[in-house]
Structure formats: structure tokens, C-alpha cells
Motif scaffolding. Sequence first.
Motif, PDB file in Angstrom:
ATOM      1  N   VAL A 122       9.504  -1.059   4.349  1.00 45.78           N
ATOM      2  CA  VAL A 122       9.154   0.187   3.679  1.00 45.78           C
ATOM      3  C   VAL A 122      10.116   0.341   2.505  1.00 45.78           C
ATOM      4  O   VAL A 122      11.321   0.148   2.643  1.00 45.78           O
ATOM      5  N   ALA A 123       9.536   0.596   1.322  1.00 46.23           N
ATOM      6  CA  ALA A 123      10.341   0.777   0.107  1.00 46.23           C
ATOM      7  C   ALA A 123      10.329   2.260  -0.206  1.00 46.23           C
ATOM      8  O   ALA A 123       9.346   2.778  -0.729  1.00 46.23           O
ATOM      9  N   CYS A 179      -5.094  15.370  10.531  1.00 47.85           N
ATOM     10  CA  CYS A 179      -5.860  14.505   9.639  1.00 47.85           C
ATOM     11  C   CYS A 179      -5.285  14.527   8.223  1.00 47.85           C
ATOM     12  O   CYS A 179      -5.644  13.703   7.387  1.00 47.85           O
ATOM     13  N   LEU A 180      -4.404  15.489   7.925  1.00 45.59           N
ATOM     14  CA  LEU A 180      -3.798  15.546   6.593  1.00 45.59           C
ATOM     15  C   LEU A 180      -2.747  14.443   6.460  1.00 45.59           C
ATOM     16  O   LEU A 180      -2.081  14.108   7.435  1.00 45.59           O
ATOM     17  N   PRO A 181      -2.589  13.886   5.241  1.00 43.10           N
ATOM     18  CA  PRO A 181      -1.611  12.808   5.084  1.00 43.10           C
ATOM     19  C   PRO A 181      -0.184  13.330   5.287  1.00 43.10           C
ATOM     20  O   PRO A 181       0.154  14.423   4.821  1.00 43.10           O
ATOM     21  N   GLY A 182       0.607  12.585   6.006  1.00 40.60           N
ATOM     22  CA  GLY A 182       2.015  12.929   6.195  1.00 40.60           C
ATOM     23  C   GLY A 182       2.252  14.010   7.232  1.00 40.60           C
ATOM     24  O   GLY A 182       3.367  14.507   7.363  1.00 40.60           O
ATOM     25  N   VAL A 183       1.210  14.437   7.951  1.00 40.02           N
ATOM     26  CA  VAL A 183       1.388  15.477   8.961  1.00 40.02           C
ATOM     27  C   VAL A 183       1.369  14.847  10.353  1.00 40.02           C
ATOM     28  O   VAL A 183       0.371  14.272  10.770  1.00 40.02           O
ATOM     29  N   GLY A 184       2.497  14.934  11.035  1.00 39.51           N
ATOM     30  CA  GLY A 184       2.600  14.405  12.394  1.00 39.51           C
ATOM     31  C   GLY A 184       2.422  15.510  13.405  1.00 39.51           C
ATOM     32  O   GLY A 184       2.134  16.659  13.035  1.00 39.51           O
ATOM     33  N   PRO A 185       2.592  15.220  14.695  1.00 39.21           N
ATOM     34  CA  PRO A 185       2.368  16.227  15.742  1.00 39.21           C
ATOM     35  C   PRO A 185       3.238  17.477  15.573  1.00 39.21           C
ATOM     36  O   PRO A 185       2.761  18.601  15.730  1.00 39.21           O
ATOM     37  N   LYS A 186       4.512  17.272  15.178  1.00 43.43           N
ATOM     38  CA  LYS A 186       5.421  18.415  15.085  1.00 43.43           C
ATOM     39  C   LYS A 186       5.022  19.348  13.935  1.00 43.43           C
ATOM     40  O   LYS A 186       4.975  20.567  14.098  1.00 43.43           O
ATOM     41  N   ARG A 240       0.848  -1.186   0.000  1.00 45.00           N
ATOM     42  CA  ARG A 240       0.000   0.000   0.000  1.00 45.00           C
ATOM     43  C   ARG A 240       0.883   1.234   0.000  1.00 45.00           C
ATOM     44  O   ARG A 240       2.028   1.189   0.446  1.00 45.00           O
ATOM     45  N   PRO A 241       0.345   2.337  -0.578  1.00 43.09           N
ATOM     46  CA  PRO A 241       1.156   3.546  -0.675  1.00 43.09           C
ATOM     47  C   PRO A 241       1.482   4.134   0.689  1.00 43.09           C
ATOM     48  O   PRO A 241       0.709   3.992   1.638  1.00 43.09           O
ATOM     49  N   TYR A 242       2.628   4.752   0.780  1.00 40.26           N
ATOM     50  CA  TYR A 242       3.065   5.347   2.043  1.00 40.26           C
ATOM     51  C   TYR A 242       3.733   6.676   1.715  1.00 40.26           C
ATOM     52  O   TYR A 242       4.630   6.723   0.872  1.00 40.26           O
ATOM     53  N   ARG A 243       3.278   7.749   2.336  1.00 41.00           N
ATOM     54  CA  ARG A 243       3.765   9.104   2.034  1.00 41.00           C
ATOM     55  C   ARG A 243       3.674   9.386   0.524  1.00 41.00           C
ATOM     56  O   ARG A 243       2.926   8.743  -0.176  1.00 41.00           O
ATOM     57  N   GLU A 244       4.497  10.336   0.045  1.00 37.25           N
ATOM     58  CA  GLU A 244       4.375  10.757  -1.348  1.00 37.25           C
ATOM     59  C   GLU A 244       4.639   9.623  -2.333  1.00 37.25           C
ATOM     60  O   GLU A 244       3.807   9.276  -3.133  1.00 37.25           O
ATOM     61  N   ASN A 245       5.833   9.057  -2.276  1.00 36.15           N
ATOM     62  CA  ASN A 245       6.125   8.021  -3.268  1.00 36.15           C
ATOM     63  C   ASN A 245       6.851   6.807  -2.695  1.00 36.15           C
ATOM     64  O   ASN A 245       7.703   6.234  -3.337  1.00 36.15           O
ATOM     65  N   SER A 246       6.489   6.449  -1.479  1.00 45.78           N
ATOM     66  CA  SER A 246       7.030   5.218  -0.914  1.00 45.78           C
ATOM     67  C   SER A 246       5.929   4.161  -0.822  1.00 45.78           C
ATOM     68  O   SER A 246       4.755   4.466  -0.985  1.00 45.78           O
TER      69      SER A 246
END
Lengths: 239, 199
Positions: free
Chosen positions: A36-37, B17-24, A14-20
Motif C-alpha cells: 500500500v502506497a 456500502c460507502l467507500p472507506g466506511v467500515g463497521p465502526k 488500483r486506487p485505495y481510500r482517498e489518495n492511496s
Amino acid sequence: MNIKLCPAFILHQRPYRENSLLLDIFSEQFGRISLVAKGSKQNKRGQSGLLQLYQPLLLSWYGQKELCTLTACEADGPRFILKAESALCGLYLNELLVRFLPITEIDSSRLFNNYKQALDALQSANHNEIILRLFEKYLLNYLGYALVLDHEVETGQLIDDQQRYYYQPDSGLYRWRQGLSLPSISGRSLQHLIDEQGFDKTSLNEIKHVMRTVINFYLGGKELQSRQLFGQLQQYSAK
Amino acid sequence: MASLGPSIDQLIEAFRCLPGVGPKSAQRMTFHLLERNRDGGDRLAQALQQALNKIQHCQRCRILTETELCPRCSDPSRNAEQLCIVELPSDVIAIEQATHYKGLYFVLSGHLSPLDGIGPEALGIPQLIDLFAEGKIKEIILATNPTVEGEATAHYISQLAQSKNIHTTRLAHGIPLGGELEYVDSGTLSHAFSGRESI
């Protein structure tokens, strides 16, 4: 832990972050592992083309904890091309492995070979049902839940082709009686499952229901998604 | 983390709730908006509210739109006999920019994936069957991704279409423009080889 080029298959990604990508893999020597790739979705060397289900891979990774990092991947032979219904059967095998295998380092070469053979057989796409039932049997063996099929657990009597039995998960085989809710199976079908040959429509159907009871028992009542998917697909195709 | 009051904590939590956004990162965004850019924050809040109120899924193709039917579905000059089936709304934009395709679209919002619990209903298959039943569509173009799950989805839809006698095509697989054979992965190369064209 630094692993170099271990034979493995991807079970789920499954996708992870922008392009991982987050990969659930099944490796020959280390069992199931999460990797994680990084940056694999836009890899100039075409790595994402390689990171596909049913592709025999040689993977390298490092890491200590539950999530390791993929460092290299190479193809270990051509991809198994599963078409049509076989592709769905393959997804079922993958779901079984993801649901049953714990993430721990254990040598799984026997089950790995079973998986590879199952994919190979699915590729030629005949007798899919037999392939699935045998893989379920191997998986239960591997997990230490092997089915005792050749004698009754109460009396120790060997099975008789003409008799009907039922399988109590976690306990064993009993003579079938009227009014039981568990599916019954004939001695003849049990013999087919022991010999791994001679299957016909009746025995496959009986074995399927017994296997389903056992697998549901060990999954703790959580339904397998791919089984529901099969049902829904048939329902819409019929319309 | 030391609390600065319920409103700030709530905002930080909301950004997460946004993707890739953590507490910091959420904390950094919150402080930036409150300390340096209150106008920006205002605009963001209004735009977000407006979008959430107005934007819905197109009733026909399931892409995001402000009206009941999206601009493409309500455009009479487009060819209603062709239907291109894609996985994501971004695929529609990519095809619109790259090709001269003038037919209609259908967005599945994913592919069949039992492990993620995505089945035919989540992909809008019942809606697609209704579209097939209308009888206007002569050809469907399956533009799902060339992954195992994408192929399984395409196969399933093609079976549904064939039972309604709709001509079904699939996007070709090939070597990218400007690519070098040596670096193309073996799967793509073998597909490209078996699907070669006479010139």
C-alpha cells in the motif's frame, strides 16, 4: 521485514481510500508482493509520476503480513515506453505474472531479468509474438511446469521435424492422431521453440495454440482477461 | 457486536456500502442519525431516493444527468464538431472549470485494464463508434490520464477515429505551473523536453 531499495516493477495498481494506492509489485529478490502506497496520489514530490507500469524502480517497504507498506521509491533507469500494441502485450505479461505468481518471498531474479528483457524487446516493437511466447516458456520453467519438448513421453523417441505431435499438459509430448481435440504441432515448430530462434508464421501460430492450452490448464479454466481484450479490440477495429 | 434489532443492523450494514466506511464508522453514523439528527436522516433518505430515481447516464456523453441529454449535450451553442474524451465525470468538471473549451464530451468511466476486467464494452466504445459514424465530429481530443493504461486507451480510440478520418489530438504533457525542474519526475521532464515549443 524491512526492505531497502529492492529492484522491482509495478504489475498493477488500483486506487485505495482517498489518495492511496494498492500496488501489486514484482521484485527481484522477493517475488510478487502487495504494497500500500499511502498518500501517493497527491504526493508533492511527484511520486505518483514514478509509480507507473514498466518503470524500473527501487522500492523500500516494511511489513510482516500479506500487505506491506511502501516507504520510499526511486527510479532505477528510464521507463520502458511501450506504445500501441506493445502496451497491450505488456498488460498481458503483467496479467500472466499476477495470475501465476503466488505472494510468497522467493528469489525471482531470473524471471525478473526475463521480464525486463521482454519489456526492452517490446519497446522496440518488432516480433512481439516471439517475445510473448518466450516469456510464457520462461514463466512455466520458473514455476516448475517446464515443457519437455525434445522427446515423446511414451516411447522416449527424439522429435522428428516431419512428424506432428500434441502436448498433454502435466504429462508431455505425444504423437498426434486423427480426431484429437488438442492442437497439433510439427516437430519443426517444436525445434524452433527449443532453440528459441528460427520462428516463422506457421511455427508461431502452432506454438501459440500449444502454449494457450498449457496456460489455460494451469489457470484452472479461468480465461485470461487480456486475451479477451485483444479479441474485442480486433472485433471493433474491424468495424 | 451485540444486536440492537434488525432495523439498526440493517442500517449499519447499508452504510458500509460507502467507500472507506467500515463497521465502526457505520455504527457511529447510524447512532448519530437516530439519536441526534433525525431531520438530517430524513433529508438524506429523501435526497438519496430522489437521486436514485431521477439521475441516469446521458445518452450521448454518458455523464450523470437528470434529463435524457445532459445540459452540455443539449446546448445548441456548443461546438458539436469537437469531442473531448475523458476517463471520469470529475474530469469533465475539471476541464469545464479550467478551460474555455466549448465542445462536447464523452465519458469512458475508466480505462482499458485487463486485470480489472475492463474492456471496450465497459468503456462504451460501441456507443463512441456510433457517434463517429454520425459524421458530425471533426476533431477528438483525447484527455485520458497520462498513465500506461490511459495511453493504451487513447491509442486504441485514436486508431478507431483515424479509420473514420477524424482529426485526433492528445493533451500535452508538461511541467506544472509554479513547478521546479529539479523536483519534476524524470518521465514528465523528458516528455516536456521532447514536446518543447518555439516562442
